[in-house]
Design a protein around this motif. Structure first.
Motif, PDB file in Angstrom:
ATOM      1  N   GLY A 106       0.790  -1.222   0.000  1.00 39.32           N
ATOM      2  CA  GLY A 106       0.000   0.000   0.000  1.00 39.32           C
ATOM      3  C   GLY A 106       0.821   1.270   0.000  1.00 39.32           C
ATOM      4  N   TYR A 107       2.143   1.157   0.068  1.00 37.02           N
ATOM      5  CA  TYR A 107       3.033   2.316   0.017  1.00 37.02           C
ATOM      6  C   TYR A 107       3.688   2.396  -1.362  1.00 37.02           C
ATOM      7  CZ  TYR A 107       2.956   3.439   5.035  1.00 37.02           C
ATOM      8  OH  TYR A 107       2.578   3.836   6.300  1.00 37.02           O
ATOM      9  N   GLY A 108       3.916   3.630  -1.833  1.00 34.88           N
ATOM     10  CA  GLY A 108       4.567   3.799  -3.120  1.00 34.88           C
ATOM     11  C   GLY A 108       3.834   3.051  -4.213  1.00 34.88           C
ATOM     12  N   GLN A 109       4.559   2.205  -4.947  1.00 35.63           N
ATOM     13  CA  GLN A 109       3.966   1.408  -6.018  1.00 35.63           C
ATOM     14  C   GLN A 109       3.735  -0.045  -5.610  1.00 35.63           C
ATOM     15  OE1 GLN A 109       2.789   2.758  -8.771  1.00 35.63           O
ATOM     16  NE2 GLN A 109       3.506   4.766  -8.049  1.00 35.63           N
ATOM     17  N   SER A 110       3.759  -0.312  -4.299  1.00 33.16           N
ATOM     18  CA  SER A 110       3.450  -1.656  -3.795  1.00 33.16           C
ATOM     19  C   SER A 110       1.941  -1.830  -3.744  1.00 33.16           C
ATOM     20  CB  SER A 110       4.041  -1.867  -2.400  1.00 33.16           C
ATOM     21  OG  SER A 110       5.454  -1.805  -2.437  1.00 33.16           O
ATOM     22  N   SER A 111       1.480  -3.007  -4.106  1.00 30.72           N
ATOM     23  CA  SER A 111       0.035  -3.269  -4.124  1.00 30.72           C
ATOM     24  C   SER A 111      -0.483  -3.583  -2.724  1.00 30.72           C
ATOM     25  CB  SER A 111      -0.270  -4.433  -5.067  1.00 30.72           C
ATOM     26  OG  SER A 111       0.268  -5.647  -4.554  1.00 30.72           O
ATOM     27  N   GLY A 112      -1.822  -3.666  -2.609  1.00 33.39           N
ATOM     28  CA  GLY A 112      -2.445  -4.027  -1.344  1.00 33.39           C
ATOM     29  C   GLY A 112      -2.676  -2.844  -0.432  1.00 33.39           C
ATOM     30  N   LYS A 113      -3.037  -3.162   0.809  1.00 33.18           N
ATOM     31  CA  LYS A 113      -3.274  -2.154   1.833  1.00 33.18           C
ATOM     32  C   LYS A 113      -2.376  -2.447   3.027  1.00 33.18           C
ATOM     33  CE  LYS A 113      -8.102  -1.197   0.627  1.00 33.18           C
ATOM     34  NZ  LYS A 113      -9.503  -1.152   1.125  1.00 33.18           N
ATOM     35  N   PRO A 114      -1.885  -1.409   3.689  1.00 31.68           N
ATOM     36  CA  PRO A 114      -0.974  -1.640   4.817  1.00 31.68           C
ATOM     37  C   PRO A 114      -1.690  -2.182   6.048  1.00 31.68           C
ATOM     38  CG  PRO A 114      -1.421   0.714   4.586  1.00 31.68           C
ATOM     39  CD  PRO A 114      -2.071   0.038   3.416  1.00 31.68           C
ATOM     40  N   SER A 115      -1.046  -3.119   6.699  1.00 28.50           N
ATOM     41  CA  SER A 115      -1.518  -3.644   7.982  1.00 28.50           C
ATOM     42  C   SER A 115      -0.312  -4.215   8.707  1.00 28.50           C
ATOM     43  CB  SER A 115      -2.579  -4.731   7.792  1.00 28.50           C
ATOM     44  OG  SER A 115      -1.984  -5.924   7.316  1.00 28.50           O
ATOM     45  N   GLU A 116      -0.467  -4.492   9.973  1.00 35.42           N
ATOM     46  CA  GLU A 116       0.635  -5.046  10.755  1.00 35.42           C
ATOM     47  C   GLU A 116       1.127  -6.351  10.146  1.00 35.42           C
ATOM     48  OE1 GLU A 116      -0.408  -6.263  14.681  1.00 35.42           O
ATOM     49  OE2 GLU A 116       1.682  -6.397  15.369  1.00 35.42           O
ATOM     50  N   GLN A 117       0.202  -7.266   9.882  1.00 37.59           N
ATOM     51  CA  GLN A 117       0.594  -8.568   9.352  1.00 37.59           C
ATOM     52  C   GLN A 117       1.181  -8.464   7.953  1.00 37.59           C
ATOM     53  OE1 GLN A 117       0.696 -11.287  11.218  1.00 37.59           O
ATOM     54  NE2 GLN A 117      -0.062 -10.038  12.924  1.00 37.59           N
ATOM     55  N   ASP A 118       0.689  -7.524   7.160  1.00 33.05           N
ATOM     56  CA  ASP A 118       1.239  -7.345   5.820  1.00 33.05           C
ATOM     57  C   ASP A 118       2.683  -6.843   5.885  1.00 33.05           C
ATOM     58  OD1 ASP A 118      -0.597  -7.939   3.515  1.00 33.05           O
ATOM     59  OD2 ASP A 118      -1.961  -6.759   4.737  1.00 33.05           O
ATOM     60  N   THR A 119       2.993  -5.956   6.832  1.00 30.31           N
ATOM     61  CA  THR A 119       4.379  -5.482   6.930  1.00 30.31           C
ATOM     62  C   THR A 119       5.316  -6.619   7.335  1.00 30.31           C
ATOM     63  OG1 THR A 119       4.104  -4.758   9.246  1.00 30.31           O
ATOM     64  CG2 THR A 119       3.675  -3.124   7.513  1.00 30.31           C
ATOM     65  N   TYR A 120       4.817  -7.564   8.137  1.00 23.96           N
ATOM     66  CA  TYR A 120       5.634  -8.730   8.478  1.00 23.96           C
ATOM     67  C   TYR A 120       5.910  -9.568   7.226  1.00 23.96           C
ATOM     68  CZ  TYR A 120       4.352  -7.672  13.349  1.00 23.96           C
ATOM     69  OH  TYR A 120       4.168  -7.060  14.560  1.00 23.96           O
ATOM     70  N   ALA A 121       4.892  -9.738   6.399  1.00 21.67           N
ATOM     71  CA  ALA A 121       5.083 -10.483   5.151  1.00 21.67           C
ATOM     72  C   ALA A 121       6.001  -9.714   4.205  1.00 21.67           C
ATOM     73  CB  ALA A 121       3.725 -10.736   4.489  1.00 21.67           C
ATOM     74  N   ASP A 122       5.924  -8.380   4.220  1.00 24.48           N
ATOM     75  CA  ASP A 122       6.759  -7.555   3.346  1.00 24.48           C
ATOM     76  C   ASP A 122       8.248  -7.719   3.675  1.00 24.48           C
ATOM     77  OD1 ASP A 122       4.379  -6.608   2.283  1.00 24.48           O
ATOM     78  OD2 ASP A 122       4.349  -4.810   3.538  1.00 24.48           O
ATOM     79  N   ILE A 123       8.598  -7.621   4.963  1.00 22.86           N
ATOM     80  CA  ILE A 123      10.006  -7.726   5.326  1.00 22.86           C
ATOM     81  C   ILE A 123      10.526  -9.144   5.111  1.00 22.86           C
ATOM     82  CG2 ILE A 123       9.675  -8.229   7.792  1.00 22.86           C
ATOM     83  CD1 ILE A 123      12.085  -6.403   8.351  1.00 22.86           C
ATOM     84  N   GLU A 124       9.672 -10.138   5.258  1.00 22.11           N
ATOM     85  CA  GLU A 124      10.071 -11.514   4.977  1.00 22.11           C
ATOM     86  C   GLU A 124      10.418 -11.680   3.504  1.00 22.11           C
ATOM     87  OE1 GLU A 124       7.318 -14.477   6.281  1.00 22.11           O
ATOM     88  OE2 GLU A 124       7.270 -13.733   8.348  1.00 22.11           O
ATOM     89  N   ALA A 125       9.615 -11.060   2.629  1.00 20.26           N
ATOM     90  CA  ALA A 125       9.884 -11.142   1.193  1.00 20.26           C
ATOM     91  C   ALA A 125      11.202 -10.452   0.849  1.00 20.26           C
ATOM     92  CB  ALA A 125       8.728 -10.516   0.407  1.00 20.26           C
TER      93      ALA A 125
END
Length: 380
Positions: A106-125
């Motif tokens: 959900g930030y910049g050109q990243s898809s989706g919407k920001p959430s706590e769990q999504d940020t955990y998945a983001d840093i894992e990727a």
């Protein structure tokens, strides 16, 4: 309830730049992805990564040929890669490290919407990309979390037993604690860093401004006090939430930290935790809250018992009063029995007193039941 609370928390916690500060395009001569409005550089790779939450995030990797360590940087709120691009390239140059930065869902050109769990998945990727694409080992990675980025940084840190180090830049104790000075962790809170920091086994550097108007200086100070492996912190006098990079001490202290970390042996002596051990460590955080909740319930139970005890004592008081009245009545009856002429009157008096006592008992039981119902309703 949980999903609704998470959604509400996300609205308070995340402020992606709107519109995004950059776009992504393909450079035709090279076929590489590029970030708009910045001078293309051969030492910067722009990539798109898929997360386990189904989103596609944008990341950038700055290569330094002299680097032995890699910084995985989780940026703060209200920022994206377009705004952080020059900071990332400068840090890579002056610290002598590779640097991976990424945008949350959900930030910049990243898809989706920001959430706590999504940020955990983001840093894992992003971390997975470092390992699989660039061949970087866990023991050569330093996690850097700025502000809200301290949340995903610490979540990943407690899962990497051979991590080299962690840097926390204006970090938060938890999402709720930024807004309210609560003393315990609630189940609906997000980024419970205060409960996770004791599980980080590598050196931790904390940087915080003493005049931070967004995240109070006490957050960084308390996290540092809870660290297992403390490194000399940097408390920037007069620094606020968004200007710490402007202080000469900031870069100087980071250089000193990186140099010290490079001289340390790789963290290989610790045994790799099993899946059960890791799960047990992570559940400890939740068990603290369950224990506090159980204590609260016991306290409520004691309070309810106390109220019932007060009700019983009140009933006992009425019973004692009635007993005293009965004794006086019996004394009067004993005197009356000496006169045969009053026998008939005594019989009717005894009948009336018997009815009155029954009425008192009925009323007493009725009051007790009402009190019990009141307490039950309050507890419910």
């Amino acid at each position: 309830m949980g999903s609704a609370t998470s959604s509400m928390a996300a609205k308070f916690a995340f402020f992606p730049p709107d519109p995004p500060s950059y776009s992504v395009y393909v450079d035709e001569p090279t076929g590489k992805l590029r970030i708009s409005d910045v001078h293309p550089r051969d030492d910067v790779d722009v990539v798109k990564l898929s997360t386990k939450k189904g989103n596609e995030i944008v990341a950038m990797f700055v290569k330094n040929p002299c680097a032995s360590l890699t910084l995985l940087y989780s940026h703060g709120n209200a920022a994206d890669l377009g705004q952080m691009y020059h900071i990332f390239t400068e840090l890579s140059l002056h610290l002598g490290v590779n640097l991976m930065g990424y945008d949350y869902s959900g930030y910049g050109q990243s898809s989706g919407k920001p959430s706590e769990q999504d940020t955990y998945a983001d840093i894992e990727a992003a971390y997975k990309c470092l390992e699989e694409t660039y061949g970087i080992k866990e023991e050569d990675v330093i996690l850097y979390g700025q502000s809200v980025g301290s949340g995903p940084a610490l979540e990943l840190a407690i899962r990497l037993p051979h991590l080299r180090a962690v840097v926390l830049h204006s970090p938060i104790l938890s999402g709720l604690r930024v807004m309210y000075p609560v003393k315990k962790t609630f189940w609906f809170d997000i980024y419970k860093n205060i409960d996770k920091i004791p599980f980080v086994n590598c050196p931790v550097l904390v940087i915080h401004g003493t005049e931070d108007e967004v995240v109070d200086f006490s957050h960084g100070k308390q996290l540092w006090e809870l660290c297992k492996e403390k490194y000399e912190p940097l408390w920037l006098k007069g620094g606020n939430h968004c200007n710490l990079e402007l202080y000469p001490e900031y870069l100087r202290h980071l250089r000193k930290f990186i140099s010290a970390i490079e001289k340390l042996p790789r963290v290989q002596s610790l045994p790799e935790p099993s899946a059960d051990q890791l799960e047990s460590s992570l559940k400890t955080i939740d068990n603290k809250e369950k224990a506090r909740s159980s204590t609260d319930q016991k306290e409520k139970s004691r309070s309810s018992t106390g109220q019932r005890e007060k009700s019983r004592l009140s009933t006992d008081g009425r019973e004692k009063s009635r007993t005293s009245t009965d004794k006086r009545e019996k004394s009067r009856k004993s005197t009356d029995r000496s006169g045969k002429a009053r026998n008939s009157t005594d019989q009717s008096e005894r009948a009336r007193n018997s009815f009155d006592r029954l009425g008192d008992m009925v009323r007493s039981v009725g009051l007790c039941n009402v009190d019990c119902l009141k307490h039950a309703a309050l507890e419910a």
